[in-house]
Design a protein around this motif. Structure first.
Motif, PDB file in Angstrom:
ATOM      1  N   UNK A  17      -1.537 -24.964  37.528  1.00 41.79           N
ATOM      2  CA  UNK A  17      -2.926 -25.254  37.189  1.00 41.79           C
ATOM      3  C   UNK A  17      -3.470 -26.354  38.097  1.00 41.79           C
ATOM      4  N   UNK A  18      -4.543 -26.063  38.824  1.00 40.89           N
ATOM      5  CA  UNK A  18      -5.088 -27.013  39.800  1.00 40.89           C
ATOM      6  C   UNK A  18      -5.531 -28.330  39.161  1.00 40.89           C
ATOM      7  N   UNK A  19      -6.164 -28.273  38.002  1.00 37.54           N
ATOM      8  CA  UNK A  19      -6.672 -29.481  37.352  1.00 37.54           C
ATOM      9  C   UNK A  19      -5.552 -30.379  36.845  1.00 37.54           C
ATOM     10  N   UNK A  20      -4.513 -29.773  36.290  1.00 33.62           N
ATOM     11  CA  UNK A  20      -3.460 -30.577  35.668  1.00 33.62           C
ATOM     12  C   UNK A  20      -2.226 -30.789  36.541  1.00 33.62           C
ATOM     13  N   UNK A  21      -2.140 -30.141  37.676  1.00 35.70           N
ATOM     14  CA  UNK A  21      -0.994 -30.311  38.560  1.00 35.70           C
ATOM     15  C   UNK A  21      -0.890 -31.769  39.024  1.00 35.70           C
ATOM     16  N   UNK A  22       0.284 -32.332  38.863  1.00 31.49           N
ATOM     17  CA  UNK A  22       0.571 -33.724  39.259  1.00 31.49           C
ATOM     18  C   UNK A  22      -0.391 -34.721  38.605  1.00 31.49           C
ATOM     19  N   UNK A  23      -0.699 -34.470  37.332  1.00 33.28           N
ATOM     20  CA  UNK A  23      -1.633 -35.330  36.599  1.00 33.28           C
ATOM     21  C   UNK A  23      -0.919 -36.259  35.640  1.00 33.28           C
ATOM     22  N   UNK A  24      -1.494 -37.439  35.484  1.00 32.49           N
ATOM     23  CA  UNK A  24      -1.068 -38.394  34.478  1.00 32.49           C
ATOM     24  C   UNK A  24      -2.201 -38.465  33.459  1.00 32.49           C
ATOM     25  N   UNK A  25      -1.910 -38.107  32.211  1.00 29.65           N
ATOM     26  CA  UNK A  25      -2.923 -38.079  31.161  1.00 29.65           C
ATOM     27  C   UNK A  25      -2.705 -39.199  30.164  1.00 29.65           C
ATOM     28  N   UNK A  26      -3.775 -39.862  29.801  1.00 27.43           N
ATOM     29  CA  UNK A  26      -3.763 -40.837  28.718  1.00 27.43           C
ATOM     30  C   UNK A  26      -4.289 -40.124  27.487  1.00 27.43           C
ATOM     31  N   UNK A  27      -3.478 -40.055  26.440  1.00 29.08           N
ATOM     32  CA  UNK A  27      -3.896 -39.389  25.211  1.00 29.08           C
ATOM     33  C   UNK A  27      -4.849 -40.299  24.443  1.00 29.08           C
ATOM     34  N   UNK A  28      -6.065 -39.829  24.245  1.00 28.64           N
ATOM     35  CA  UNK A  28      -7.082 -40.571  23.515  1.00 28.64           C
ATOM     36  C   UNK A  28      -7.010 -40.228  22.036  1.00 28.64           C
ATOM     37  N   UNK A  29      -6.737 -38.960  21.737  1.00 32.00           N
ATOM     38  CA  UNK A  29      -6.616 -38.509  20.349  1.00 32.00           C
ATOM     39  C   UNK A  29      -5.628 -37.361  20.291  1.00 32.00           C
TER      40      UNK A  29
END
Length: 77
Positions: A17-29
């Motif tokens: 997935x282009x948007x999520x590839x190699x992504x660091x996500x901060x969970x807000x909820x």
């Protein structure tokens, strides 16, 4: 791993997935109603004051927060 508000998630490095590839996500909820997180490691070539012309003089970088809700601007302090 337990996913919860305030935790970071690191994507699989081989995610297609282009948007999520190699992504660091901060969970807000994260609850029974759903999850909401922001991608925090994909810098955009714009500054805040370039996008919000006339709003405030803020010379901070903008980051691509995710592909789901692109009509809002979120600040993390």
């Amino acid at each position: 791993m337990i996913v919860s508000k305030g935790k970071f998630l690191l994507s699989d490095p081989f995610l297609e997935d282009e948007a999520f590839s190699r992504s660091l996500l901060l969970m807000i909820e994260h609850n029974v109603e759903g999850s909401f997180g922001l991608i925090v490691n994909k810098k955009m070539p714009y500054k805040v004051d370039e996008v919000l012309n006339g709003f405030l003089k803020i010379d901070n970088n903008l980051y691509f927060g995710g592909p789901v809700d692109t009509d809002h601007l979120f600040f993390i302090q």
